[in-house]
Enzyme design. Structure first.
Site, PDB file in Angstrom:
ATOM      1  N   HIS A 143      93.168  34.833  58.020  1.00 52.82           N
ATOM      2  CA  HIS A 143      91.895  34.616  58.711  1.00 52.82           C
ATOM      3  C   HIS A 143      91.530  33.135  58.776  1.00 52.82           C
ATOM      4  O   HIS A 143      90.381  32.755  58.529  1.00 52.82           O
ATOM      5  CB  HIS A 143      90.780  35.439  58.062  1.00 52.82           C
ATOM      6  CG  HIS A 143      91.160  36.870  57.805  1.00 52.82           C
ATOM      7  ND1 HIS A 143      91.841  37.637  58.733  1.00 52.82           N
ATOM      8  CD2 HIS A 143      90.995  37.674  56.716  1.00 52.82           C
ATOM      9  CE1 HIS A 143      92.063  38.842  58.232  1.00 52.82           C
ATOM     10  NE2 HIS A 143      91.577  38.883  57.017  1.00 52.82           N
ATOM     11  N   HIS A 144      92.515  32.311  59.133  1.00 55.48           N
ATOM     12  CA  HIS A 144      92.316  30.867  59.225  1.00 55.48           C
ATOM     13  C   HIS A 144      92.751  30.335  60.590  1.00 55.48           C
ATOM     14  O   HIS A 144      93.433  29.324  60.679  1.00 55.48           O
ATOM     15  CB  HIS A 144      93.122  30.153  58.131  1.00 55.48           C
ATOM     16  CG  HIS A 144      92.707  30.489  56.741  1.00 55.48           C
ATOM     17  ND1 HIS A 144      93.532  30.292  55.649  1.00 55.48           N
ATOM     18  CD2 HIS A 144      91.565  31.021  56.253  1.00 55.48           C
ATOM     19  CE1 HIS A 144      92.914  30.685  54.549  1.00 55.48           C
ATOM     20  NE2 HIS A 144      91.718  31.135  54.887  1.00 55.48           N
ATOM     21  N   GLN A 145      92.363  30.992  61.658  1.00 59.06           N
ATOM     22  CA  GLN A 145      92.807  30.567  62.987  1.00 59.06           C
ATOM     23  C   GLN A 145      92.240  29.172  63.320  1.00 59.06           C
ATOM     24  O   GLN A 145      91.061  28.900  63.054  1.00 59.06           O
ATOM     25  CB  GLN A 145      92.352  31.563  64.049  1.00 59.06           C
ATOM     26  CG  GLN A 145      92.907  32.958  63.887  1.00 59.06           C
ATOM     27  CD  GLN A 145      92.084  33.823  62.961  1.00 59.06           C
ATOM     28  OE1 GLN A 145      90.932  33.528  62.659  1.00 59.06           O
ATOM     29  NE2 GLN A 145      92.658  34.922  62.513  1.00 59.06           N
TER      30      GLN A 145
END
Length: 568
Positions: A502-504
């Site tokens: 969840h680090h786009q």
């Protein structure tokens, strides 16, 4: 029964309730991921929680600044601009942060699967990664993703920022950004390096780890990995470490809103609209004049005296740019949008940290702990000659439910992770309808070396699991277990079960070349009155969790914005 026995029994009861809540949320989340993206329709937009105060400090529908998104960056900018005396309108698509689970770190894993406070996005089917659709939740509340994340505080390494500068982001090298990390931070951990800040607004602490967390750190050292006391000191972070967290000294989540925004929420020069879905930017030729948004079932226009600051995140900021006519002209024309500025880089360069869980039964009952269930952290290099680690592996004190594998009632997860993916993807608009979610294709494992590195890390974690320190805890490996005994079988498992950390990042990147979207001042190329301030501007992803770097970006941006305002 003694007082201590009563307390122990109560703690076990609370812990069991938390574990049940997290398990239910994770299982529900798996079902959500399986059925595809859940967006907000025009009809349901009326039902969004909303609160908007009528305040002084602005003239009519004009504000000095409109900030789109109250997340990691937006909350920082709000605080700095309000403190400087400017009139600010803050627009947030989600509700306020009143949900109790937001503020209780052990409940962190449940929040990504709570549609009230998290966008329930999914990628396109990943042809190079097991044909799966990968679940991509993003924060949708005051605090944004800092209100739903795992709270790990990781700055990244000097090579990350020096690479940004080399790629054209002048002024964003390590020596330039370190002062802003220090400005932001108020560190309560006493045994770290002197590179940490002590007087900032962002609270950093480290609750006591569980016995399993300590055993994992010891096992990694028994395997031969060095112990890293402080992975945030700017030195090589290769080794095992105890995580640092954005948690307050009294054990609550330190979201960006709690740390920055909460104290000025009632300021006369700040207006906050929650439940406000931004539709597009208002443009006069190539100047941004304001924002159009849906609020409480109505469409509203608001205007700026100085700038619009787009802080909606790596997925929504580029989508808002595209809906406003800023992007690749040919693609915009296909969905009926006239291009205001032809910028081919909008939505490109999409990449993310990857994770793949290995699920173990435990011989002993596993406490969730006082943090976010993340308790052990390993940075590691896929090749010893590398200048910095390219992988980050983690221990979670809960067993993730995986489709196709037996349920684990008492266990934990060790997670292989990739920090420097070579694969790049893109996002684009499905239509001109602003209530329809954009489409995402990160093209996971399209660069085959990413899959090989992930497979290497999975095998390394199995070696860590064999060490004596974990013997009291080590039960059976349930996933993949006996289904993956060879490297080829492990690779196949990793290919099919890799998900997102969840680090786009990267979809409106800084630079000066034709594929960049913003300059080093974060102003959108060719557009007046508009800056992008969030993780989308990162040219390449940092080593480790991206929340702290995003807050740093906003602190540095605030100084640039205030300097520009004084000179205008």
């Amino acid at each position: 029964m003694s007082d201590k026995d009563h307390l122990d029994a109560l703690e076990k009861h609370i812990d069991a309730d938390r574990r049940s809540f997290i398990k239910t949320a994770l299982t529900t989340g798996a079902a959500i991921a399986a059925v595809g993206s859940i967006g907000i329709s025009s009809a349901s937009a009326k039902k969004q929680p909303a609160s908007q105060a009528s305040k002084t400090g602005q003239k009519g529908d004009h504000f000095d600044y409109v900030i789109v998104g109250a997340g990691s960056a937006g909350a920082v900018l709000t605080r700095r601009l309000v403190d400087a005396g400017f009139s600010v309108l803050l627009l947030e698509a989600g509700p306020t942060d009143k949900l109790p689970a937001i503020h209780n770190p052990p409940d962190a894993l449940s929040l990504s699967y709570t549609p009230q406070v998290a966008w329930q996005f999914n990628t396109q089917e990943q042809k190079t990664a097991g044909d799966q659709k990968i679940f991509w939740p993003r924060g949708k509340t005051l605090g944004g993703s800092s209100a739903i994340n795992g709270m790990m505080y990781v700055r990244g390494l000097p090579v990350d920022y020096d690479t940004w500068a080399f790629m054209g982001a002048d002024g964003w090298g390590w020596k330039d950004v370190l002062p802003y990390f220090q400005k932001a931070e108020n560190c309560h951990i006493t045994d770290l390096s002197d590179s940490h800040g002590k007087g900032g607004l962002l609270q950093v602490s480290r609750p006591k780890l569980t016995e399993l967390g300590e055993a994992f750190c010891e096992a990694a050292q028994q395997y031969g990995l060095p112990y890293v006391k402080d992975y945030n000191d700017g030195n090589d972070s290769t080794g095992v470490s105890r995580p640092q967290y954005t948690i307050t000294a009294d054990g609550k989540r330190a979201s960006s809103w709690v740390c920055y925004g909460q104290a000025v929420a009632n300021a006369p020069n700040l207006t906050i609209a929650t439940g406000a879905r931004v539709l597009k930017l208002l443009m006069s030729n190539t100047r941004t004049t304001g924002v159009r948004y849906a609020f409480n079932g109505e469409q509203r226009d608001v205007y700026v005296n100085k700038e619009v600051l787009l802080c909606a995140g790596s997925l929504m900021s580029p989508a808002i740019l595209m809906r406003s006519g800023i992007g690749r002209a040919d693609d915009l024309q296909k969905v009926g949008i006239k291009a205001v500025q032809n910028l081919s880089g909008v939505g490109e360069n999409l990449h993310d940290h990857l994770v793949c869980p290995f699920i173990w039964e435990s011989k002993l009952a596993v406490p969730v702990g006082k943090a976010s269930s993340i308790e052990g952290n390993i940075f590691h290099k896929s090749h010893p000659d590398m200048i910095a680690p390219d992988t980050q592996s983690l221990l979670f004190t809960v067993p993730f439910p995986l489709p196709g594998f037996p349920e684990v009632k008492q266990g934990f997860s060790v997670v292989a992770g990739l920090d420097r993916p070579r694969s790049r993807g893109r996002l684009w608009l499905a239509s001109a309808d602003p209530m329809k979610d954009p489409l995402f294709d990160p093209r996971v494992f399209s660069e085959k070396q990413d899959l090989e590195v992930m497979t290497d890390k999975a095998l390394l974690l199995r070696e860590v699991m064999k060490q004596p320190a974990l013997a009291p805890w080590r039960g059976k490996e349930v996933a993949p277990g006996n289904t993956a005994l060879t490297r080829e079988a492990v690779r196949d498992y990793v290919n099919r079960y890799t998900g997102s950390y969840h680090h786009q990042v990267g979809t409106a990147r800084m630079g000066r070349d034709e594929m960049s979207v913003v300059g080093p001042d974060l102003k959108v190329h060719g557009i007046e009155g508009l800056r992008v301030v969030d993780a989308s501007v990162m040219p390449v992803i940092t080593t480790g969790n991206t929340n702290a770097p995003t807050i740093m970006i906003a602190e540095k941006a605030a100084d640039m914005i205030l300097s520009s305002a004084k000179s205008s």
